[in-house]
Design an enzyme around this catalytic site. Structure first.
Site, PDB file in Angstrom:
ATOM      1  N   GLY A  33       0.813  -1.208   0.000  1.00  0.00           N
ATOM      2  CA  GLY A  33       0.000   0.000   0.000  1.00  0.00           C
ATOM      3  C   GLY A  33       0.848   1.260   0.000  1.00  0.00           C
ATOM      4  O   GLY A  33       2.018   1.217  -0.366  1.00  0.00           O
ATOM      5  N   ALA A  37       3.735   6.516  -7.794  1.00  0.00           N
ATOM      6  CA  ALA A  37       3.805   6.294  -9.243  1.00  0.00           C
ATOM      7  C   ALA A  37       4.569   5.013  -9.599  1.00  0.00           C
ATOM      8  O   ALA A  37       4.315   4.412 -10.647  1.00  0.00           O
ATOM      9  CB  ALA A  37       4.452   7.499  -9.915  1.00  0.00           C
ATOM     10  N   HIS A  39       4.412   2.087  -7.968  1.00  0.00           N
ATOM     11  CA  HIS A  39       3.438   0.980  -7.936  1.00  0.00           C
ATOM     12  C   HIS A  39       2.494   1.068  -9.138  1.00  0.00           C
ATOM     13  O   HIS A  39       2.123   0.049  -9.724  1.00  0.00           O
ATOM     14  CB  HIS A  39       2.575   1.062  -6.672  1.00  0.00           C
ATOM     15  CG  HIS A  39       3.330   0.909  -5.387  1.00  0.00           C
ATOM     16  ND1 HIS A  39       3.472   1.938  -4.488  1.00  0.00           N
ATOM     17  CD2 HIS A  39       3.962  -0.162  -4.853  1.00  0.00           C
ATOM     18  CE1 HIS A  39       4.162   1.498  -3.445  1.00  0.00           C
ATOM     19  NE2 HIS A  39       4.472   0.243  -3.646  1.00  0.00           N
ATOM     20  N   GLN A  63       8.008  -9.224   7.649  1.00  0.00           N
ATOM     21  CA  GLN A  63       9.202  -8.715   6.988  1.00  0.00           C
ATOM     22  C   GLN A  63       9.776  -7.462   7.650  1.00  0.00           C
ATOM     23  O   GLN A  63      10.719  -6.859   7.145  1.00  0.00           O
ATOM     24  CB  GLN A  63       8.954  -8.486   5.497  1.00  0.00           C
ATOM     25  CG  GLN A  63       8.023  -7.332   5.157  1.00  0.00           C
ATOM     26  CD  GLN A  63       7.716  -7.304   3.670  1.00  0.00           C
ATOM     27  OE1 GLN A  63       6.931  -8.093   3.176  1.00  0.00           O
ATOM     28  NE2 GLN A  63       8.360  -6.405   2.932  1.00  0.00           N
ATOM     29  N   SER A 187       9.431   5.713  -3.111  1.00  0.00           N
ATOM     30  CA  SER A 187       9.266   4.705  -2.069  1.00  0.00           C
ATOM     31  C   SER A 187       8.198   5.196  -1.107  1.00  0.00           C
ATOM     32  O   SER A 187       8.111   6.396  -0.829  1.00  0.00           O
ATOM     33  CB  SER A 187      10.584   4.538  -1.311  1.00  0.00           C
ATOM     34  OG  SER A 187      10.357   3.867  -0.087  1.00  0.00           O
TER      35      SER A 187
HETATM   36  O1  PAF Z   1       7.913  -4.643  -1.976  1.00  0.00           O
HETATM   37  C1  PAF Z   1       6.983  -4.720  -1.169  1.00  0.00           C
HETATM   38  O2  PAF Z   1       6.162  -3.806  -1.057  1.00  0.00           O
HETATM   39  C2  PAF Z   1       6.870  -5.954  -0.299  1.00  0.00           C
HETATM   40  O3  PAF Z   1       8.112  -6.415   0.093  1.00  0.00           O
HETATM   41  C3  PAF Z   1       6.029  -7.067  -0.926  1.00  0.00           C
HETATM   42  C4  PAF Z   1       6.684  -7.602  -2.184  1.00  0.00           C
HETATM   43  C5  PAF Z   1       4.642  -6.554  -1.258  1.00  0.00           C
HETATM   44  C6  PAF Z   1       5.881  -8.248   0.045  1.00  0.00           C
HETATM   45  O4  PAF Z   1       5.239  -7.858   1.201  1.00  0.00           O
END
Ligand code: PAF
Length: 280
Positions: A33, A37, A39, A63, A187
């Site tokens: 989420g 731009a 994404h 993560q 980012s």
């Molecule tokens: O790049 C990301 O936003 C995350 O690491 C992902 C690939 C969605 C996995 O949670």
């Protein structure tokens, strides 16, 4: 047409089963989420390549190695859905924590080797979290292609290896990094930079471009690194996790680009960890 928002695996499977019956190809764009731009360019690439597109939004706790980082991670589901609306995305999959990690969840997907270096060396367990959740998303969606940004190049290589090793029938597509006008790689974390830090942040890319220029004229990384690190410190960066030249395929460290290579950097600014990489 507005994308349908799906929150459960059973709804997702119902939808994808119809597409599979009609022999329609499915493109997957996994995200956490706070869409920008970068994404959106992945969603467009998926749109161009596939009949159906699913964007997933899940802030994956496995993560994150720092609970504060997880807490501060921007969550903007409403805005994200608005941004995706014009892109003809078919579905946004927003599972909750219980859907992805039900009680007694005990499986860990771990990719050896590629994850020992760069971000893997500084964020223990991070790539296990990524590989585990991405494996689940691949299997849940049954997608034919998945789209990832080259900004997280190590992640892209880890995901490729994971899919190949586990024989998941999906093709993993890497898409170019999208940058702000001053060169800063887009980012979701950039939202956490103060105004002053935001102005300084582009120095990372400028310094990397200068190192890249030096490498291209035959200078060695070992010679170029000290000046580059000093420039970053002078600009106001805090800890610099790495500034490394590495082979594109196995991420082995290089001093000169004798095989296809990328320059990788990770550094803290304002407590925000910025990463970037460029092809040499
Ligand atoms: O790049 C990301 O936003 C995350 O690491 C992902 C690939 C969605 C996995 O949670």
């Amino acid at each position: 047409m507005k994308p349908v928002i799906i929150r459960s695996l059973s709804e997702l499977r119902k939808l994808t089963a119809q597409w599979v019956r009609r022999d329609e190809s499915i493109g997957l764009v996994p995200t956490m989420g706070a869409l920008h731009a970068g994404h959106l360019s992945l969603a467009k690439a998926a749109r161009d390549a596939c009949d159906r597109v699913i964007v997933t939004i899940f802030v994956n706790p496995k993560q994150f190695n720092n609970p504060e980082d997880l807490e501060n991670y921007p969550r903007t589901e409403h805005d994200d859905a608005e941004k995706l609306a014009p892109l003809e995305v078919d579905a946004i999959y927003v599972p909750d924590g219980d859907q992805m990690y039900p009680k007694e969840f005990a499986t860990n997907v771990s990719v050896a080797g590629l994850t020992d270096v760069l971000c893997g060396a500084h964020r223990p367990g991070h790539f296990d979290g990524v590989a585990t959740i991405v494996a689940k998303l691949f299997l849940q969606s049954g997608a034919n292609q998945a789209f990832f940004g080259e900004k997280d190049f190590q992640q892209l290589q880890v995901v490729r290896r994971m899919a190949r090793d586990l024989d998941i029938p999906i093709s993993v597509v890497g898409c170019p990094t999208i940058r702000e006008d001053d060169g800063l790689a887009m980012s979701s974390r950039n939202l956490n930079l103060s105004d002053d830090a935001r102005k300084t942040a582009a120095t990372l890319q400028q310094v990397m471009q200068d190192v890249a220029a030096g490498l291209r004229t035959g200078k060695a990384m070992g010679k170029l690194r000290p000046t580059a690190l000093a420039r970053l410190k002078e600009a106001g960066f805090g800890d610099i996790d790495y500034l490394d030249l590495r082979a594109m395929d196995d991420l082995g460290e290089l001093d000169t680009p004798e095989r296809p290579a990328r320059l990788f950097a990770a550094a803290y600014l304002d407590d925000v960890r910025l990463i970037d990489n460029i092809a040499i």
